[in-house]
Scaffold this motif. Structure first.
Motif, short mmCIF file in Angstrom:
data_model
loop_
_atom_site.label_atom_id
_atom_site.label_comp_id
_atom_site.label_asym_id
_atom_site.label_seq_id
_atom_site.Cartn_x
_atom_site.Cartn_y
_atom_site.Cartn_z
N VAL A 22 -0.85 5.47 5.48
CA VAL A 22 0.42 6.30 5.46
C VAL A 22 0.74 7.37 6.58
CG1 VAL A 22 0.97 5.81 3.15
CG2 VAL A 22 -0.51 7.82 3.51
N VAL A 55 12.89 7.73 5.14
CA VAL A 55 12.43 6.53 5.41
C VAL A 55 12.72 6.23 7.04
CG1 VAL A 55 12.32 4.01 5.26
CG2 VAL A 55 12.12 5.78 3.32
N ASN A 60 6.54 6.84 5.09
CA ASN A 60 6.28 5.56 4.31
C ASN A 60 5.34 6.12 3.31
OD1 ASN A 60 3.95 6.49 5.69
ND2 ASN A 60 3.76 4.66 7.23
N ASP A 87 5.74 -1.64 4.88
CA ASP A 87 4.73 -0.57 5.09
C ASP A 87 4.87 0.68 4.21
OD1 ASP A 87 6.84 0.67 6.21
OD2 ASP A 87 5.80 1.74 7.92
N LEU A 88 5.97 0.70 3.22
CA LEU A 88 6.34 1.70 2.40
C LEU A 88 5.35 1.64 1.24
CD1 LEU A 88 7.96 4.04 1.68
CD2 LEU A 88 9.52 2.36 0.24
#
Length: 288
Positions: A22, A55, A60, A87-88
């Motif tokens: 992240v 975002v 993320n 990718d969150l």
């Protein structure tokens, strides 16, 4: 010359649990609710826009909880961002009950924790929770029962990683003997550092440290104070310098500043582009 937009990626990255990368500057959803973290906000459309803006600017890692609203924040996350970017990473929490505005009572009975995990999955629209954190340890329930139930749900595939919130080093170590703990979310900021020992332990063990209330600065931001002077030096706002200080404090720190304003979320993310000098970091560290 086109000015380059600063994104959350400028803060660098960290792998939660060793496998969830992240950007280190995230977003916390608590302020997307009404007064006392209860009910709906005044401007629901702005809440959706805040999440989408965060975002869009590289965030993320989003931290939420079933107790925020309750469930109001989760609903906004789903409305604004579902279907979620690949990718969150969404972290949520269970173990705190709500009886009204500003009222919080821990409940850690296994059957309740299981119910709340299932409710988080439902309200967020997920099959598995990336990071499930125990909001508070319930002193009335054995720790092994609380962590054990979450570990069981991890085996079932409903939870990927487990974290804790507002704990001591001893509590963290005890929980880690039951199942791997990958994150700690404690009160910590430039003005209040009671969790310094916990942060040091997390850094040593490569555990993510997620400071809540990261923008608090106390009297440091008063005119002519050390934070005010350094903010002016960097042509920044005190809150941005407070975030820059956290990012420099340790590579395991993942600040999650929250706001209900699009303008403020943009300001907060811009802090990812501020690199404090060692001297300025030391001045701020010694100011409290």
């Amino acid at each position: 010359m086109v000015e380059q937009t600063i994104t959350a990626a400028s803060a660098g990255t960290f792998k939660i649990g060793g496998d969830l990368p992240v950007n280190r500057l995230g977003y916390g959803t608590m302020q997307l609710t009404g007064p006392g973290v209860w009910g709906d906000p005044k401007n629901p459309d702005e809440a959706v826009h805040v999440l989408q803006t965060a975002v869009d600017l590289g965030v993320n890692f989003i931290d939420t909880a079933d107790a925020y609203g309750p469930y109001i924040a989760n609903d906004f996350v789903k409305k604004a961002l579902h279907p979620y970017p690949s990718d969150l990473v969404i972290a949520t929490k269970v173990g705190n009950t709500r009886q009204g505005p500003d009222r919080w009572i821990p409940v850690g009975r296994p059957e309740y924790l299981r119910q709340q995990v299932e409710m988080n999955l439902r309200t967020l629209g997920q099959d598995s929770i990336d990071l499930l954190q125990l909001h508070r340890i319930d002193p009335k329930v054995p720790l092994a029962d609380q962590i054990g139930e979450l570990a069981l749900m991890k085996l079932e595939g409903k939870i990927r990683h487990i974290g804790l919130s507002q704990v001591s080093v001893g509590e963290l170590q005890a929980a880690n003997e039951i199942t791997p703990i990958v994150s700690v979310q404690n009160l910590y900021n430039l003005a209040k550092r009671d969790s310094e020992m916990v942060l040091n332990y997390c850094e040593k063990e490569k555990i993510a440290f997620i400071p809540w209330f990261p923008l608090a600065t106390g009297q440091l931001a008063k005119e002519g104070g050390p934070l005010d002077k350094i903010a002016k030096k960097y042509n920044a706002k005190p809150a941005q310098i407070a975030l820059a200080w956290l990012l420099k404090r340790s590579p395991v720190v993942l600040p999650i500043p929250g706001t209900s304003s699009v303008a403020h979320v943009k300001e907060n993310i811009t802090a990812a582009g501020i690199t404090l000098s060692d001297e300025d970091f030391k001045i701020l560290s010694q100011a409290v």
